[in-house]
Design a protein around this motif. Structure first.
Motif, mmCIF file in Angstrom:
data_model
loop_
_atom_site.group_PDB
_atom_site.id
_atom_site.type_symbol
_atom_site.label_atom_id
_atom_site.label_comp_id
_atom_site.label_asym_id
_atom_site.label_seq_id
_atom_site.Cartn_x
_atom_site.Cartn_y
_atom_site.Cartn_z
ATOM 1 N N ASN A 59 0.820 -1.213 0.000
ATOM 2 C CA ASN A 59 0.000 0.000 0.000
ATOM 3 C C ASN A 59 0.856 1.266 0.000
ATOM 4 O O ASN A 59 0.538 2.247 -0.689
ATOM 5 C CB ASN A 59 -0.931 0.003 1.212
ATOM 6 C CG ASN A 59 -1.991 -1.078 1.131
ATOM 7 O OD1 ASN A 59 -2.422 -1.457 0.045
ATOM 8 N ND2 ASN A 59 -2.406 -1.595 2.273
ATOM 9 N N ILE A 60 1.930 1.244 0.769
ATOM 10 C CA ILE A 60 2.796 2.426 0.851
ATOM 11 C C ILE A 60 3.454 2.714 -0.491
ATOM 12 O O ILE A 60 3.522 3.873 -0.929
ATOM 13 C CB ILE A 60 3.860 2.231 1.950
ATOM 14 C CG1 ILE A 60 3.200 2.256 3.331
ATOM 15 C CG2 ILE A 60 4.932 3.316 1.863
ATOM 16 C CD1 ILE A 60 4.135 1.878 4.462
ATOM 17 N N THR A 61 3.939 1.675 -1.166
ATOM 18 C CA THR A 61 4.633 1.889 -2.440
ATOM 19 C C THR A 61 3.683 2.419 -3.516
ATOM 20 O O THR A 61 4.068 3.278 -4.320
ATOM 21 C CB THR A 61 5.293 0.590 -2.925
ATOM 22 O OG1 THR A 61 4.333 -0.482 -2.907
ATOM 23 C CG2 THR A 61 6.470 0.217 -2.044
ATOM 24 N N LEU A 62 2.449 1.937 -3.530
ATOM 25 C CA LEU A 62 1.489 2.457 -4.506
ATOM 26 C C LEU A 62 1.139 3.916 -4.212
ATOM 27 O O LEU A 62 1.053 4.747 -5.126
ATOM 28 C CB LEU A 62 0.215 1.606 -4.499
ATOM 29 C CG LEU A 62 0.238 0.324 -5.336
ATOM 30 C CD1 LEU A 62 -1.106 -0.383 -5.255
ATOM 31 C CD2 LEU A 62 0.587 0.610 -6.785
ATOM 32 N N PHE A 63 0.935 4.226 -2.937
ATOM 33 C CA PHE A 63 0.643 5.610 -2.564
ATOM 34 C C PHE A 63 1.835 6.512 -2.868
ATOM 35 O O PHE A 63 1.680 7.653 -3.326
ATOM 36 C CB PHE A 63 0.293 5.665 -1.071
ATOM 37 C CG PHE A 63 -0.101 7.033 -0.592
ATOM 38 C CD1 PHE A 63 -1.308 7.597 -0.976
ATOM 39 C CD2 PHE A 63 0.734 7.763 0.241
ATOM 40 C CE1 PHE A 63 -1.676 8.859 -0.540
ATOM 41 C CE2 PHE A 63 0.377 9.019 0.680
ATOM 42 C CZ PHE A 63 -0.832 9.578 0.291
ATOM 43 N N TRP A 64 3.029 5.990 -2.630
ATOM 44 C CA TRP A 64 4.271 6.718 -2.917
ATOM 45 C C TRP A 64 4.336 7.064 -4.405
ATOM 46 O O TRP A 64 4.665 8.200 -4.782
ATOM 47 C CB TRP A 64 5.451 5.843 -2.495
ATOM 48 C CG TRP A 64 6.808 6.452 -2.648
ATOM 49 C CD1 TRP A 64 7.495 6.665 -3.808
ATOM 50 C CD2 TRP A 64 7.669 6.911 -1.600
ATOM 51 N NE1 TRP A 64 8.718 7.216 -3.562
ATOM 52 C CE2 TRP A 64 8.851 7.379 -2.207
ATOM 53 C CE3 TRP A 64 7.562 6.956 -0.214
ATOM 54 C CZ2 TRP A 64 9.923 7.890 -1.472
ATOM 55 C CZ3 TRP A 64 8.622 7.468 0.522
ATOM 56 C CH2 TRP A 64 9.778 7.932 -0.109
ATOM 57 N N CYS A 65 4.032 6.089 -5.252
ATOM 58 C CA CYS A 65 4.056 6.317 -6.704
ATOM 59 C C CYS A 65 3.057 7.397 -7.110
ATOM 60 O O CYS A 65 3.366 8.263 -7.941
ATOM 61 C CB CYS A 65 3.740 5.018 -7.444
ATOM 62 S SG CYS A 65 5.033 3.775 -7.367
ATOM 63 N N ALA A 66 1.865 7.346 -6.538
ATOM 64 C CA ALA A 66 0.831 8.316 -6.895
ATOM 65 C C ALA A 66 1.249 9.734 -6.523
ATOM 66 O O ALA A 66 1.065 10.678 -7.311
ATOM 67 C CB ALA A 66 -0.482 7.950 -6.204
ATOM 68 N N ILE A 67 1.827 9.897 -5.342
ATOM 69 C CA ILE A 67 2.218 11.226 -4.872
ATOM 70 C C ILE A 67 3.318 11.819 -5.746
ATOM 71 O O ILE A 67 3.207 12.945 -6.265
ATOM 72 C CB ILE A 67 2.677 11.163 -3.401
ATOM 73 C CG1 ILE A 67 1.501 10.803 -2.486
ATOM 74 C CG2 ILE A 67 3.303 12.489 -2.973
ATOM 75 C CD1 ILE A 67 0.380 11.809 -2.490
ATOM 76 N N PHE A 68 4.388 11.066 -5.950
ATOM 77 C CA PHE A 68 5.539 11.624 -6.664
ATOM 78 C C PHE A 68 5.329 11.665 -8.175
ATOM 79 O O PHE A 68 5.966 12.474 -8.856
ATOM 80 C CB PHE A 68 6.805 10.850 -6.301
ATOM 81 C CG PHE A 68 7.302 11.155 -4.925
ATOM 82 C CD1 PHE A 68 7.945 12.353 -4.655
ATOM 83 C CD2 PHE A 68 7.107 10.267 -3.884
ATOM 84 C CE1 PHE A 68 8.393 12.657 -3.377
ATOM 85 C CE2 PHE A 68 7.553 10.554 -2.601
ATOM 86 C CZ PHE A 68 8.196 11.759 -2.347
#
Length: 210
Positions: A132-141
């Motif tokens: 979940n963190i990596t997907l959210f990370w991708c969306a933000i950056f």
């Protein structure tokens, strides 16, 4: 006339030569690849019980949900990589950098360190949270990279989004495979279809703007 054999006459001893290297190799091949698990009998039994339970339950709707969930993550990783390739010529035209391939280099560096970091970090915090963190990370950056004011910022944020994408890329298949019964592990190969879905979506979204 047959010759009589003297029973008192001793026969020459038979010498059997055993190749020590061959014996050692066969002994090594029978060992478990993970000596830590082999020594920890409790852990080995727990793993065996869990695997047996998964095999007994079989392929259910839970595994089907995992296929689509992790497939979505796989498609996102593919989408981000293709979007980088599609936007690179336009970014180079806008900012006219001295190193035109720096954006691709930033992507590769981010993917490398992301895979190394999240591959080990997922075992610490748990694969669910890491996914979940990596997907959210991708969306933000990825969103921030689209609003970058200069070429250096583009490369920095591309590297950061790739840091999350590299971690998510290895977690997609690992999480799905972890809950698959042994006789259904062949379905992992169908995860590759999601890679094409991601590239198709990226191409369709980018086509009107190019």
């Amino acid at each position: 006339m047959m010759n009589k054999v003297d029973p008192t006459q001793s026969t020459p001893p038979v010498v059997v030569v055993v190749d020590a290297s061959t014996h050692n190799e066969s002994e090594k091949s029978n060992r478990d690849f993970s000596p830590d698990i082999e020594q920890d009998k409790t852990l080995a039994l727990k793993m065996q019980y869990v695997n047996n339970a998964i095999d007994e339950i079989g392929f259910t709707s839970y595994q089907l949900k995992l296929f689509f969930l992790n497939g979505f993550g796989y498609a996102v990783d593919s989408l981000l990589i293709l979007l980088n390739a599609l936007t690179q010529p336009q970014v180079a035209l806008q900012y006219k950098p001295s190193i035109s391939k720096a954006q691709t280099m930033a992507l590769g560096v981010g993917l490398l360190f992301g895979a190394l970091f999240w591959g080990a970090g997922a075992d610490v915090i748990g694969r669910k949270y890491a996914f979940n963190i990596t997907l959210f990370w991708c969306a933000i950056f990825a969103t921030i990279a689209g609003a970058s004011p200069n070429y250096i910022a583009v490369c920095v944020f591309i590297a950061l989004l790739a840091f999350g994408g590299g971690g998510n890329l290895i977690l997609d298949t690992a999480v799905y495979l972890e809950f698959l019964p042994g006789k259904y592990q062949w379905s992992l190969t169908f995860m590759a279809a999601w890679w094409g879905v991601g590239q198709m979506v990226a191409g369709l979204v980018a086509w009107p703007f190019l």
